[in-house]
Design an enzyme around this catalytic site. Sequence first.
Site, PDB file in Angstrom:
ATOM      1  N   ASP A 140      -6.880  -6.298   4.499  1.00  0.00           N
ATOM      2  CA  ASP A 140      -6.076  -4.886   4.428  1.00  0.00           C
ATOM      3  C   ASP A 140      -6.195  -4.206   5.827  1.00  0.00           C
ATOM      4  OD1 ASP A 140      -5.113  -2.349   3.994  1.00  0.00           O
ATOM      5  OD2 ASP A 140      -6.875  -1.708   2.747  1.00  0.00           O
ATOM      6  N   GLY A 141      -4.803  -4.078   6.591  1.00  0.00           N
ATOM      7  CA  GLY A 141      -4.788  -3.528   7.948  1.00  0.00           C
ATOM      8  C   GLY A 141      -4.190  -4.295   8.922  1.00  0.00           C
ATOM      9  N   GLY A 142      -3.061  -3.843   9.140  1.00  0.00           N
ATOM     10  CA  GLY A 142      -2.163  -4.379  10.117  1.00  0.00           C
ATOM     11  C   GLY A 142      -1.531  -5.941   9.607  1.00  0.00           C
ATOM     12  N   MET A 147     -11.948   4.790  -0.500  1.00  0.00           N
ATOM     13  CA  MET A 147     -12.593   5.218   0.754  1.00  0.00           C
ATOM     14  C   MET A 147     -13.245   6.407   0.690  1.00  0.00           C
ATOM     15  SD  MET A 147      -9.447   3.506   3.001  1.00  0.00           S
ATOM     16  CE  MET A 147      -8.636   3.563   1.615  1.00  0.00           C
ATOM     17  N   GLY A 158       0.984  -2.159   3.961  1.00  0.00           N
ATOM     18  CA  GLY A 158       1.604  -0.732   4.003  1.00  0.00           C
ATOM     19  C   GLY A 158       2.896  -0.613   4.799  1.00  0.00           C
ATOM     20  N   SER A 159       2.755  -0.441   6.022  1.00  0.00           N
ATOM     21  CA  SER A 159       3.735  -0.094   6.890  1.00  0.00           C
ATOM     22  C   SER A 159       4.791  -1.424   7.112  1.00  0.00           C
ATOM     23  CB  SER A 159       3.553   0.235   8.517  1.00  0.00           C
ATOM     24  OG  SER A 159       2.414  -0.613   8.834  1.00  0.00           O
ATOM     25  N   HIS A 176      -8.067   1.045  -3.686  1.00  0.00           N
ATOM     26  CA  HIS A 176      -9.359   1.041  -2.749  1.00  0.00           C
ATOM     27  C   HIS A 176      -9.805   2.312  -2.411  1.00  0.00           C
ATOM     28  CE1 HIS A 176      -9.556  -0.033   1.958  1.00  0.00           C
ATOM     29  NE2 HIS A 176     -10.661   0.304   1.209  1.00  0.00           N
ATOM     30  N   SER A 213       0.747  -1.200  -0.003  1.00  0.00           N
ATOM     31  CA  SER A 213      -0.135   0.123   0.175  1.00  0.00           C
ATOM     32  C   SER A 213       0.708   1.261  -0.034  1.00  0.00           C
ATOM     33  CB  SER A 213      -0.854  -0.024   1.335  1.00  0.00           C
ATOM     34  OG  SER A 213      -1.487   1.377   1.347  1.00  0.00           O
ATOM     35  N   ASP A 237      -4.769   3.724  -1.948  1.00  0.00           N
ATOM     36  CA  ASP A 237      -5.855   4.142  -1.095  1.00  0.00           C
ATOM     37  C   ASP A 237      -6.465   5.624  -1.536  1.00  0.00           C
ATOM     38  OD1 ASP A 237      -6.130   1.884   0.697  1.00  0.00           O
ATOM     39  OD2 ASP A 237      -3.861   2.394   1.262  1.00  0.00           O
ATOM     40  N   MET A 296      -8.927   8.376  -0.103  1.00  0.00           N
ATOM     41  CA  MET A 296      -9.746   8.840   0.980  1.00  0.00           C
ATOM     42  C   MET A 296     -10.130  10.325   0.751  1.00  0.00           C
ATOM     43  SD  MET A 296      -7.632   7.393   3.963  1.00  0.00           S
ATOM     44  CE  MET A 296      -6.482   5.823   3.977  1.00  0.00           C
ATOM     45  N   HIS A 326      -1.355  -1.331  -4.266  1.00  0.00           N
ATOM     46  CA  HIS A 326      -2.556  -0.735  -3.602  1.00  0.00           C
ATOM     47  C   HIS A 326      -2.585   0.608  -3.403  1.00  0.00           C
ATOM     48  CE1 HIS A 326      -5.998  -1.611  -0.924  1.00  0.00           C
ATOM     49  NE2 HIS A 326      -5.451  -0.785  -0.203  1.00  0.00           N
ATOM     50  N   MET A 368     -11.732  -5.641   5.660  1.00  0.00           N
ATOM     51  CA  MET A 368     -10.928  -4.818   6.424  1.00  0.00           C
ATOM     52  C   MET A 368     -10.438  -5.558   7.797  1.00  0.00           C
ATOM     53  SD  MET A 368     -10.148  -2.350   4.380  1.00  0.00           S
ATOM     54  CE  MET A 368      -9.133  -1.405   5.640  1.00  0.00           C
ATOM     55  N   PHE A 375      -6.268   4.733   8.087  1.00  0.00           N
ATOM     56  CA  PHE A 375      -4.854   5.277   8.673  1.00  0.00           C
ATOM     57  C   PHE A 375      -4.040   3.847   8.321  1.00  0.00           C
ATOM     58  CE2 PHE A 375      -7.683   8.120  10.657  1.00  0.00           C
ATOM     59  CZ  PHE A 375      -6.761   9.451  10.348  1.00  0.00           C
ATOM     60  N   GLY A 376      -2.839   4.134   7.994  1.00  0.00           N
ATOM     61  CA  GLY A 376      -1.816   2.945   7.865  1.00  0.00           C
ATOM     62  C   GLY A 376      -1.343   2.777   9.431  1.00  0.00           C
TER      63      GLY A 376
HETATM   64  C1  DX5 Z   1      -6.301   1.896   5.598  1.00  0.00           C
HETATM   65  C2  DX5 Z   1      -5.844   1.462   4.209  1.00  0.00           C
HETATM   66  C3  DX5 Z   1      -4.611   0.368   4.453  1.00  0.00           C
HETATM   67  C4  DX5 Z   1      -3.090   1.000   4.852  1.00  0.00           C
HETATM   68  C5  DX5 Z   1      -2.746  -0.193   5.630  1.00  0.00           C
HETATM   69  O1  DX5 Z   1      -7.264   2.177   5.832  1.00  0.00           O
HETATM   70  O2  DX5 Z   1      -6.738   0.775   3.719  1.00  0.00           O
HETATM   71  O3  DX5 Z   1      -4.585   0.061   2.902  1.00  0.00           O
HETATM   72  O4  DX5 Z   1      -2.461   1.500   3.900  1.00  0.00           O
HETATM   73  O5  DX5 Z   1      -1.632  -0.074   6.276  1.00  0.00           O
HETATM   74  P1  DX5 Z   1      -0.996  -0.987   7.090  1.00  0.00           P
HETATM   75  O6  DX5 Z   1      -0.675  -2.334   6.255  1.00  0.00           O
HETATM   76  O7  DX5 Z   1       0.199  -0.194   7.615  1.00  0.00           O
HETATM   77  O8  DX5 Z   1      -1.746  -1.444   8.008  1.00  0.00           O
HETATM   78 ZN    ZN Z   2      -6.309  -0.044   1.651  1.00  0.00          ZN
END
Ligand code: DX5
Ligand code: ZN
Length: 232
Positions: free
Chosen positions: A173-175, A66, A195-196, A64, A8, A33, A35, A31, A135, A141-142
Amino acid sequence: MAVQINPSILSADFARLAEEAKAVEGADWLHVDVMDNHFVPNLTLGVPIVESLSRATDIPLDLHLMIENPDRWAPQYVEAGAGSVTFHAEAAAAPVRLAREIRAKGARAAMALKPATPIEQYEDILPELDMVLIMTVEPGFGGQAFLDIMLPKIRRTREMIAKHGLELWLQVDGGVSASTIERVAEAGADVFVAGSAVYGAPDPAAAVRSLREQAGAAIAAAPWACDHGAKA
Ligand code: DX5
Ligand code: ZN
């Protein structure tokens, strides 16, 4: 289906997106995002940046959205060069019509569910989709902690896909990281957004390879993958 790892770019340097795409060579999708500061309390990027990014990389773009009113905006992201467009179930006024429009324009159509949205009410429309995104954090947020309470929903979604014999990808997606990817894969996911865990690593491309290995091994040992193999 083979494991797919989608870094991401939310965790990348937005001033150097072309280079950040090169840094994850070997990734299946990038990916992206989007927003709008309404559907989620954060603001990122829109159509012009997606157009530029799609010209700057050979990695296909996994959008994605949002955003509110995806019925209006999602088709523009296909025109901007996205290979896959995910809208949120909670925001779409007419998900079947929207998925058909995305597919008709030539992209894969996907629908995302926030943590509190159940999958059961969407069982009948799954054949209209190419991917479902579960999700595993509240979107916005990442870098948030993975929600283990989502594992049963991932399991139920995988069972639903098997029950109907669908060719549907199951994205999470997420964590997602080295410490969580195995249990998400074991539960039934086959497409992993990170992402992170990718852009926070010293070598992002190596992080993609290592996540892929971990997920592949977990899926190979998972009951859902064995069942799938037995039926094939
Ligand atoms: C959060 C995004 C994710 C985000 C994930 O709402 O949809 O795509 O980048 O980040 P990580 O992998 O750090 O949780
Ligand atoms: Zn995402």
